[in-house]
Design a protein around this motif. Structure first.
Motif, PDB file in Angstrom:
ATOM      1  N   HIS A 298       5.629   6.174  11.397  1.00 55.87           N
ATOM      2  CA  HIS A 298       5.051   6.043  10.054  1.00 55.87           C
ATOM      3  C   HIS A 298       4.041   7.195   9.904  1.00 55.87           C
ATOM      4  O   HIS A 298       2.834   6.974   9.880  1.00 55.87           O
ATOM      5  CB  HIS A 298       4.383   4.671   9.937  1.00 55.87           C
ATOM      6  CG  HIS A 298       4.018   4.247   8.549  1.00 55.87           C
ATOM      7  ND1 HIS A 298       4.063   5.087   7.448  1.00 55.87           N
ATOM      8  CD2 HIS A 298       3.595   3.036   8.076  1.00 55.87           C
ATOM      9  CE1 HIS A 298       3.676   4.415   6.373  1.00 55.87           C
ATOM     10  NE2 HIS A 298       3.397   3.176   6.732  1.00 55.87           N
TER      11      HIS A 298
ATOM     12  N   ARG B 201       4.747   0.649  14.216  1.00 53.11           N
ATOM     13  CA  ARG B 201       5.090   2.068  14.020  1.00 53.11           C
ATOM     14  C   ARG B 201       3.863   2.921  13.708  1.00 53.11           C
ATOM     15  O   ARG B 201       3.850   4.113  13.958  1.00 53.11           O
ATOM     16  CB  ARG B 201       6.122   2.182  12.899  1.00 53.11           C
ATOM     17  CG  ARG B 201       5.684   1.511  11.603  1.00 53.11           C
ATOM     18  CD  ARG B 201       6.872   1.288  10.695  1.00 53.11           C
ATOM     19  NE  ARG B 201       6.541   0.489   9.525  1.00 53.11           N
ATOM     20  CZ  ARG B 201       7.451  -0.148   8.797  1.00 53.11           C
ATOM     21  NH1 ARG B 201       8.717  -0.082   9.118  1.00 53.11           N
ATOM     22  NH2 ARG B 201       7.091  -0.834   7.735  1.00 53.11           N
ATOM     23  N   THR B 202       2.809   2.283  13.150  1.00 49.86           N
ATOM     24  CA  THR B 202       1.628   3.091  12.806  1.00 49.86           C
ATOM     25  C   THR B 202       0.958   3.631  14.074  1.00 49.86           C
ATOM     26  O   THR B 202       0.567   4.792  14.119  1.00 49.86           O
ATOM     27  CB  THR B 202       0.605   2.278  11.983  1.00 49.86           C
ATOM     28  OG1 THR B 202       0.079   1.224  12.787  1.00 49.86           O
ATOM     29  CG2 THR B 202       1.232   1.693  10.739  1.00 49.86           C
TER      30      THR B 202
ATOM     31  N   GLN C  71       3.897  -7.953  14.659  1.00 54.57           N
ATOM     32  CA  GLN C  71       4.944  -7.632  13.686  1.00 54.57           C
ATOM     33  C   GLN C  71       6.011  -8.738  13.686  1.00 54.57           C
ATOM     34  O   GLN C  71       7.101  -8.582  14.247  1.00 54.57           O
ATOM     35  CB  GLN C  71       5.574  -6.276  14.022  1.00 54.57           C
ATOM     36  CG  GLN C  71       4.551  -5.137  14.174  1.00 54.57           C
ATOM     37  CD  GLN C  71       4.097  -4.577  12.847  1.00 54.57           C
ATOM     38  OE1 GLN C  71       4.895  -4.044  12.084  1.00 54.57           O
ATOM     39  NE2 GLN C  71       2.799  -4.696  12.538  1.00 54.57           N
TER      40      GLN C  71
ATOM     41  N   ARG D  24      11.550   3.736   3.190  1.00 51.05           N
ATOM     42  CA  ARG D  24      11.193   2.780   4.257  1.00 51.05           C
ATOM     43  C   ARG D  24      12.427   1.930   4.518  1.00 51.05           C
ATOM     44  O   ARG D  24      13.033   1.413   3.575  1.00 51.05           O
ATOM     45  CB  ARG D  24      10.027   1.896   3.834  1.00 51.05           C
ATOM     46  CG  ARG D  24       9.817   0.732   4.796  1.00 51.05           C
ATOM     47  CD  ARG D  24       8.558  -0.043   4.500  1.00 51.05           C
ATOM     48  NE  ARG D  24       7.365   0.710   4.839  1.00 51.05           N
ATOM     49  CZ  ARG D  24       6.129   0.212   4.765  1.00 51.05           C
ATOM     50  NH1 ARG D  24       5.927  -1.014   4.347  1.00 51.05           N
ATOM     51  NH2 ARG D  24       5.093   0.954   5.091  1.00 51.05           N
TER      52      ARG D  24
ATOM     53  N   ARG E 281       0.793  -1.226   0.000  1.00 52.86           N
ATOM     54  CA  ARG E 281       0.000   0.000   0.000  1.00 52.86           C
ATOM     55  C   ARG E 281       0.825   1.275   0.000  1.00 52.86           C
ATOM     56  O   ARG E 281       0.564   2.209  -0.746  1.00 52.86           O
ATOM     57  CB  ARG E 281      -0.939   0.054   1.211  1.00 52.86           C
ATOM     58  CG  ARG E 281      -2.230  -0.693   1.024  1.00 52.86           C
ATOM     59  CD  ARG E 281      -2.705  -1.227   2.344  1.00 52.86           C
ATOM     60  NE  ARG E 281      -1.803  -2.282   2.753  1.00 52.86           N
ATOM     61  CZ  ARG E 281      -1.976  -3.568   2.429  1.00 52.86           C
ATOM     62  NH1 ARG E 281      -3.049  -3.938   1.808  1.00 52.86           N
ATOM     63  NH2 ARG E 281      -1.091  -4.483   2.768  1.00 52.86           N
ATOM     64  N   THR E 282       1.810   1.343   0.889  1.00 46.90           N
ATOM     65  CA  THR E 282       2.501   2.620   1.066  1.00 46.90           C
ATOM     66  C   THR E 282       3.236   3.010  -0.216  1.00 46.90           C
ATOM     67  O   THR E 282       3.094   4.124  -0.718  1.00 46.90           O
ATOM     68  CB  THR E 282       3.459   2.545   2.275  1.00 46.90           C
ATOM     69  OG1 THR E 282       2.702   2.148   3.415  1.00 46.90           O
ATOM     70  CG2 THR E 282       4.091   3.895   2.543  1.00 46.90           C
TER      71      THR E 282
ATOM     72  N   ARG F  89      -1.377  -5.798  13.298  1.00 51.53           N
ATOM     73  CA  ARG F  89      -0.810  -7.140  13.122  1.00 51.53           C
ATOM     74  C   ARG F  89       0.341  -7.338  14.112  1.00 51.53           C
ATOM     75  O   ARG F  89       1.079  -6.390  14.396  1.00 51.53           O
ATOM     76  CB  ARG F  89      -0.297  -7.165  11.678  1.00 51.53           C
ATOM     77  CG  ARG F  89       0.619  -8.221  11.234  1.00 51.53           C
ATOM     78  CD  ARG F  89       0.989  -7.987   9.746  1.00 51.53           C
ATOM     79  NE  ARG F  89       1.987  -6.927   9.578  1.00 51.53           N
ATOM     80  CZ  ARG F  89       3.307  -7.093   9.676  1.00 51.53           C
ATOM     81  NH1 ARG F  89       3.820  -8.282   9.920  1.00 51.53           N
ATOM     82  NH2 ARG F  89       4.139  -6.069   9.501  1.00 51.53           N
TER      83      ARG F  89
ATOM     84  N   PRO G 272      -4.150  -0.685   9.493  1.00 51.57           N
ATOM     85  CA  PRO G 272      -3.276  -0.163   8.435  1.00 51.57           C
ATOM     86  C   PRO G 272      -3.059  -1.178   7.322  1.00 51.57           C
ATOM     87  O   PRO G 272      -2.658  -0.806   6.216  1.00 51.57           O
ATOM     88  CB  PRO G 272      -1.966   0.133   9.167  1.00 51.57           C
ATOM     89  CG  PRO G 272      -1.970  -0.766  10.366  1.00 51.57           C
ATOM     90  CD  PRO G 272      -3.428  -0.896  10.769  1.00 51.57           C
ATOM     91  N   LEU G 273      -3.350  -2.452   7.600  1.00 51.24           N
ATOM     92  CA  LEU G 273      -3.133  -3.579   6.686  1.00 51.24           C
ATOM     93  C   LEU G 273      -1.624  -3.722   6.411  1.00 51.24           C
ATOM     94  O   LEU G 273      -0.919  -2.739   6.493  1.00 51.24           O
ATOM     95  CB  LEU G 273      -3.937  -3.422   5.389  1.00 51.24           C
ATOM     96  CG  LEU G 273      -5.456  -3.264   5.592  1.00 51.24           C
ATOM     97  CD1 LEU G 273      -6.139  -3.074   4.234  1.00 51.24           C
ATOM     98  CD2 LEU G 273      -6.073  -4.488   6.294  1.00 51.24           C
ATOM     99  N   PRO G 274      -1.104  -4.855   6.097  1.00 49.63           N
ATOM    100  CA  PRO G 274      -1.826  -6.099   5.854  1.00 49.63           C
ATOM    101  C   PRO G 274      -2.330  -6.757   7.136  1.00 49.63           C
ATOM    102  O   PRO G 274      -1.697  -6.652   8.172  1.00 49.63           O
ATOM    103  CB  PRO G 274      -0.743  -6.987   5.210  1.00 49.63           C
ATOM    104  CG  PRO G 274       0.543  -6.506   5.818  1.00 49.63           C
ATOM    105  CD  PRO G 274       0.363  -5.030   5.993  1.00 49.63           C
TER     106      PRO G 274
ATOM    107  N   GLN H  60       1.072   7.380   7.284  1.00 50.64           N
ATOM    108  CA  GLN H  60      -0.009   6.448   7.605  1.00 50.64           C
ATOM    109  C   GLN H  60      -0.906   7.077   8.677  1.00 50.64           C
ATOM    110  O   GLN H  60      -2.134   7.020   8.590  1.00 50.64           O
ATOM    111  CB  GLN H  60       0.567   5.122   8.112  1.00 50.64           C
ATOM    112  CG  GLN H  60      -0.487   4.098   8.548  1.00 50.64           C
ATOM    113  CD  GLN H  60      -1.275   3.500   7.392  1.00 50.64           C
ATOM    114  OE1 GLN H  60      -0.703   3.178   6.346  1.00 50.64           O
ATOM    115  NE2 GLN H  60      -2.581   3.349   7.553  1.00 50.64           N
TER     116      GLN H  60
HETATM  117  C1  NCD Z   1       2.047  -1.005   8.169  1.00 53.12           C
HETATM  118  C2  NCD Z   1       3.536  -0.825   8.247  1.00 53.12           C
HETATM  119  O1  NCD Z   1       4.262  -1.096   7.274  1.00 53.12           O
HETATM  120  O2  NCD Z   1       3.976  -0.363   9.287  1.00 53.12           O
HETATM  121  N1  NCD Z   1       1.584  -1.170   6.864  1.00 53.12           N
HETATM  122  C3  NCD Z   1       1.321  -0.050   6.118  1.00 53.12           C
HETATM  123  O3  NCD Z   1       2.173   0.775   5.889  1.00 53.12           O
HETATM  124  N2  NCD Z   1       0.071   0.120   5.683  1.00 53.12           N
HETATM  125  C4  NCD Z   1       1.518  -2.013   9.119  1.00 53.12           C
HETATM  126  C5  NCD Z   1       2.081  -3.393   9.132  1.00 53.12           C
HETATM  127  O4  NCD Z   1       2.952  -3.765   8.332  1.00 53.12           O
HETATM  128  O5  NCD Z   1       1.622  -4.164   9.983  1.00 53.12           O
END
Ligand code: NCD
Length: 309
Positions: free
Chosen positions: A136, A169-170, A232, A108, A58-59, A230, A268-270, A139
């Motif tokens: 992040h 981080r979100t 991590q 990233r 996504r990002t 999620r 934030p997915l996934p 996000q």
């Molecule tokens: C998140 C991330 O990369 O921190 N994903 C995102 O950017 N949408 C969340 C995650 O990976 O769990």
């Protein structure tokens, strides 16, 4: 707001309440304009470079979509294995090189503080798209935009943040923004994955009410919003510890039935297993609308740092 022109976007704490409203307004304008015209030309001739040293769907794709919808161009490092990073090049050398090609860099990287290190090395704007278990911020801004759209206000929300609060981080970035609007937080996590102490103590210092708990149903039944995350996996040194916590908190149809109120659900997915697919049809399940909003927010942010808004 103090203009974002030429500035880096590194951390949730760099934004004031007023800045957030400016971002929301600009994002809403882009959303409307894009709906009307399909694509815009504001950033024609500008180039975005995406440097992703960690996986992303996504990002990276939403930044690239945002740039192209604005008429700009995109260059991308591709995978770490296919770049000179594989030959041992330092982050600073890679970023200095790419800054000779691009007008703005989205990065990233697995190390906390890496985006700041990159920003200190080059004169063009650096946007932090995730520095390890650190921050992040973009996000968080798209989360805020989504919350504003879904709930109609940002004020005094009661929020359950759930999952891996240590490494996510979100959530680290989002608490910074929500606390400006006097949110009350329920931090729901296993004991070993609690929100870092420096974050909880700074929230307490600001007079923000927080509760740390493992009781998800109770926290959720008192909340306007659940922000699910999620576990991590990639941050666990010992995978047997991951096995112990995975599947600890799950939203499914049965869970929703136990709540009396309607609730908004963000992620934030996934997702791995934290939200069952049956929840997707629930009216408050906002995580795919959240994905869509990511493009509009990133259009606003790219325009701002490049001095076009
Ligand atoms: C998140 C991330 O990369 O921190 N994903 C995102 O950017 N949408 C969340 C995650 O990976 O769990």
């Amino acid at each position: 707001m103090a203009s974002l022109q030429g500035k880096d976007i590194l951390h949730g704490n760099q934004f004031s309440k007023k800045d957030i409203h400016t971002v929301i307004e600009s994002t809403a304008d882009f959303e409307k304009e894009l709906k009307k015209k399909g694509s815009l030309t504001l950033l024609r001739g500008k180039i975005l470079a995406t440097l992703f040293f960690e996986p992303s769907t996504r990002t990276r794709l939403s930044f690239e979509t945002a740039m192209q919808r604005l008429g700009g161009g995109v260059i991308s490092m591709g995978s770490v294995e296919s770049s000179s990073v594989a030959k041992g090049e330092t982050l600073v050398d890679t970023v200095r090189t790419v800054s000779e090609y691009a007008d703005v860099i989205v990065i990233r990287h697995p190390r906390i503080g890496s985006a700041k290190e990159a920003a200190d090395a080059v004169p063009i704007p650096i946007i932090n798209a995730g520095d390890g278990a650190g921050q992040h911020p973009t996000q968080a801004l798209l989360d805020i935009y989504t919350i504003y759209k879904e709930l109609g206000s940002l004020k005094k929300l009661e929020v359950s943040m759930v999952g891996d609060l240590k490494n996510g981080r979100t959530v680290h970035a989002l608490v910074e923004l929500l606390s400006l609007f006097h949110a009350r937080f329920h931090f729901v996590s296993p004991e070993s994955l609690r929100m870092p102490e420096e974050i909880t103590s700074s929230l307490k210092q600001k007079g923000i009410e927080i509760e740390e708990t493992e009781d998800f149903v109770k926290a959720a039944s008192e909340s306007d919003l659940i922000y699910m995350t999620r576990m991590q996996k990639e941050r666990f040194v010992d995978l047997s510890e991951y096995e112990q916590v995975k599947g600890r908190y799950i939203i499914n149809g049965e869970f929703l039935q136990r709540l009396k109120q309607k609730i908004t659900i963000l992620h934030p997915l996934p997702r791995v297993d934290e939200i069952s697919p049956e929840v997707d049809a629930y009216p408050g399940a906002a995580y795919f609308r959240q994905v869509r909003n990511g493009v509009f927010v990133r259009m606003a942010l790219l325009s701002m740092v490049l001095g076009k808004r």
